[in-house]
Design a protein around this motif. Structure first.
Motif, short mmCIF file in Angstrom:
data_model
loop_
_atom_site.label_atom_id
_atom_site.label_comp_id
_atom_site.label_asym_id
_atom_site.label_seq_id
_atom_site.Cartn_x
_atom_site.Cartn_y
_atom_site.Cartn_z
N MET A 72 -3.26 19.69 15.93
CA MET A 72 -4.20 18.67 15.49
C MET A 72 -3.47 17.38 15.15
N SER A 73 -3.98 16.27 15.66
CA SER A 73 -3.44 14.92 15.43
C SER A 73 -2.08 14.70 16.07
N GLN A 74 -1.70 15.57 17.00
CA GLN A 74 -0.41 15.37 17.67
C GLN A 74 -0.45 14.12 18.54
N THR A 100 6.90 19.32 10.57
CA THR A 100 6.35 18.13 11.21
C THR A 100 7.53 17.45 11.87
N GLN A 150 0.28 8.61 6.85
CA GLN A 150 0.17 10.05 7.06
C GLN A 150 -1.26 10.52 6.75
N ASP A 179 -3.47 9.49 9.55
CA ASP A 179 -3.23 10.29 10.74
C ASP A 179 -3.78 11.70 10.63
N LEU A 180 -3.67 12.28 9.44
CA LEU A 180 -3.87 13.73 9.33
C LEU A 180 -5.12 14.14 8.55
N THR A 181 -5.83 13.16 7.94
CA THR A 181 -7.03 13.51 7.19
C THR A 181 -8.19 12.61 7.61
N GLU A 182 -9.37 12.94 7.11
CA GLU A 182 -10.56 12.11 7.35
C GLU A 182 -10.95 11.35 6.09
N ARG A 238 -5.69 3.56 12.05
CA ARG A 238 -6.26 4.90 12.29
C ARG A 238 -6.82 5.00 13.70
N ARG A 247 -3.76 5.03 16.27
CA ARG A 247 -2.96 6.26 16.23
C ARG A 247 -3.70 7.44 16.84
N LYS A 248 -5.04 7.43 16.73
CA LYS A 248 -5.80 8.55 17.28
C LYS A 248 -6.41 8.23 18.63
#
Length: 297
Positions: A11-13, A107, A252, A255-258, A292, A295-296
């Protein structure tokens, strides 16, 4: 039951593998031929990550662990632990396998490099190489080089972009070479200890708003002396660096949360979301929402 093993798909790689026809077309260019990136990736919290190459890779592989831990084995030798803050260069054509910890998944940022001069950059590195610690201040430079390279490649594989990324790869390789050959370089061991302790204190209090006086007291130095030592070691004033660590942590979270921008700002000790947004844009060159989305993307 066999353990789950994954090469990618986290996820989010972030992952880019340059197509063979692109590399074939550009690899002979005089500005690309010496050193170039063939693959680049970022795997966050990569549970079950495992990779085995019995005959090695045609590229030199750089692995940099920023969180969690894992292990690596080169040429069938003893398994070595890869902990947070460690970097290793795997030479081309060296059999290897590596995996993320099951309990504390790593990570990692990683790069594959080729080129006529890649062996010169990593001269002396062989199957006996070991993971090497990277200082906190050097970590941000490696991550920045990754981000710049990834963002350029994400926008297309034009010749100019590949040339630019090749120069960034040379910078990264030279930086890693220097770090591996001078792991204990410092102005003064005691000063370095003071700064490293201070950096650790900062990272443990990113949800607060520590003052310059608190940081100096923690380092057991006067404010003027502490400020001088810190800036000479890192290139930044203490509070400027502290704010940059906050923004790095914000990246971070983005990238990794909502989490919303307001939630992230409060979590990092910013009571005013507008100030957080302005500071983020000043440091990162774009707003949190733009970051955001990029990055996604």
């Amino acid at each position: 039951m066999d353990k789950i093993k994954k090469q990618d798909g986290f996820m989010s790689q972030l992952l880019i593998v340059l197509p063979d026809h692109i590399l074939e077309a550009y690899a002979a260019h005089p500005l690309i031929r010496p050193l170039y990136i063939t693959d680049i990736g970022y795997f966050p919290h990569a549970q079950h990550h495992y990779r085995e190459r019995p005959t090695g890779s045609e590229s030199y592989i750089i692995l940099y662990c920023i969180e969690g831990e894992g292990w690596i084995r080169l040429a069938g030798q003893k398994q070595q632990t890869m902990q947070k803050g460690a970097l290793i260069v795997i030479p081309a054509h060296t059999p290897h396998e590596y995996a993320s910890s099951e309990d504390h998944p790593w990570t990692i940022y990683w790069f594959h490099m080729k080129g006529e001069q890649v062996g010169d950059y990593f001269e002396g590195i062989d199957e006996h190489t070991s993971p090497t610690p990277v200082s906190v201040e050097h970590s941000s430079q490696i991550i920045k080089l990754f981000q710049d390279s990834y963002n350029l490649l994400q926008k297309g594989y034009s010749l100019d972009r590949i040339i630019y990324v090749s120069q960034l790869a040379g910078h990264l390789a030279a930086f890693i070479r220097f770090n591996l050959q001078h792991p204990h370089l410092a102005l003064n061991r005691q000063k370095k200890h003071d700064v490293e302790e201070s950096l650790q204190y900062m990272t443990e209090h990113l949800d607060k708003n520590v003052t310059l006086q608190e940081l100096a007291d923690q380092a057991k130095l006067s404010v003027p002396h502490y400020t001088h030592v810190f800036k000479k070691t890192t290139g930044y004033s203490p509070i400027d660096y502290y704010l940059r660590l906050k923004i790095q942590r914000a990246c971070q979270y983005l990238d990794l949360t909502e989490q919303s921008m307001k939630e992230i700002s409060i979590q990092l000790g910013f009571q005013d979301p507008y100030y957080f947004s302005r500071l983020f844009k000043k440091i990162m060159g774009k707003s949190p929402s733009a970051y955001r989305n990029t990055r996604k993307g």
